[in-house]
Design an enzyme around this catalytic site. Sequence first.
Site, PDB file in Angstrom:
ATOM      1  N   LYS A 193      12.243   4.318  37.125  1.00 52.28           N
ATOM      2  CA  LYS A 193      13.610   4.840  36.972  1.00 52.28           C
ATOM      3  C   LYS A 193      13.903   5.246  35.535  1.00 52.28           C
ATOM      4  O   LYS A 193      14.705   6.154  35.298  1.00 52.28           O
ATOM      5  CB  LYS A 193      14.624   3.830  37.511  1.00 52.28           C
ATOM      6  CG  LYS A 193      14.722   2.523  36.737  1.00 52.28           C
ATOM      7  CD  LYS A 193      15.728   2.553  35.617  1.00 52.28           C
ATOM      8  CE  LYS A 193      15.713   1.279  34.805  1.00 52.28           C
ATOM      9  NZ  LYS A 193      16.673   1.338  33.668  1.00 52.28           N
ATOM     10  N   THR A 250      21.097   4.288  36.312  1.00 49.57           N
ATOM     11  CA  THR A 250      20.502   4.807  35.086  1.00 49.57           C
ATOM     12  C   THR A 250      20.565   6.328  35.014  1.00 49.57           C
ATOM     13  O   THR A 250      20.565   6.892  33.916  1.00 49.57           O
ATOM     14  CB  THR A 250      19.036   4.344  34.975  1.00 49.57           C
ATOM     15  OG1 THR A 250      18.968   2.958  35.266  1.00 49.57           O
ATOM     16  CG2 THR A 250      18.489   4.577  33.588  1.00 49.57           C
ATOM     17  N   GLU A 277      12.694   3.565  26.216  1.00 45.42           N
ATOM     18  CA  GLU A 277      11.544   2.931  26.865  1.00 45.42           C
ATOM     19  C   GLU A 277      10.830   3.885  27.811  1.00 45.42           C
ATOM     20  O   GLU A 277       9.602   3.874  27.918  1.00 45.42           O
ATOM     21  CB  GLU A 277      12.009   1.689  27.636  1.00 45.42           C
ATOM     22  CG  GLU A 277      10.871   0.856  28.202  1.00 45.42           C
ATOM     23  CD  GLU A 277      10.007   0.216  27.126  1.00 45.42           C
ATOM     24  OE1 GLU A 277       8.810   0.591  27.033  1.00 45.42           O
ATOM     25  OE2 GLU A 277      10.495  -0.635  26.380  1.00 45.42           O
TER      26      GLU A 277
END
Length: 328
Positions: A193, A250, A277
């Site tokens: 995700k 997200t 990330e």
Amino acid sequence: MAPDLAFDRIAVLGGGAWGTALALTCARAGRAVTLWEHDAANAEHLASKRESRFLPGARLDDGIAVARELRDAARADAILIVVPAQAVRPVAAALAALTADRTPLIVCAKGIERGTRKFMSEIIAECAPKAVPAILSGPSFAADVARGLPTAVTLAAGDEIIAAALAQALVSPAFRPYHSTDVRGVEIGGATKNVLAIGAGIVAGRKLGASAAAALTTRGFAELVRLGRAYGAKTETMMGLSGLGDLLLTCSTPQSRNFSFGVSLGQGEKPGDRLAEGAFTAPVLLEMARTKGIDMPIAAAVTAVLNGELSVDTAIKSLLSRPIKSEE
């Protein structure tokens, strides 16, 4: 519940926004909490000001002890590792000699290690073989959790009894962990995700509209499901909080660092040093997908943009010009 599964003493490793929020959550659950921070300046700030520099306004509970030495935190019954995914290995290795056998090490990072292509639970098993690997993931923002707003997540461990006991140890009126034994499924959802959220941010930054955002999120979820199945994840996990739930959150708000990073790319900025990330995970995820023969065009386009192989506009055009096929 057996006495040795009460998990009354919990350590949180990492005094950033998410670590602070989880320390507060554990304290609200009635646990004795130790918060360890490796950065000396932030550790001092936590101890003296009783709040993280990364989450201003969220005061630490008076009962939360701030530790500067890892050994002081390692005495806990269970340990939440709240450091970036690429930093999990050295932390796990340091814990190996400090923790009691069968101590749960719960990784709260969402990613895959570069170079080795290892999941977080594999790193724990390799570096701290006497520990119990576990994963906490799901749709959650640190600021919301710290404020005590309702949040639900997934906590996975290979042993169902341990997973259930850990979830029970963390539950509070506003924080609800569902337990699972599908460790790999939870890890894949969290890692994938982040990459897809960068793509969603690019769509927002390019002002391509709500219809395009919905299409990208939906087709991105199809990629997540394909990858998950290839690596043995359960369908219900991918449809759950740590899969679809986290993806929806997200991909929809600037509160997500990955989404915001994508927005900046969509507005013409270069990746630079401000990497989320998902930027670390994208090329590794794509390698793993190709190893299994899995088609992930959105993840591939995001990776190509990050690597400078395609411009944003060319990447979008490449996705829109793909051959028409059945929806699957």
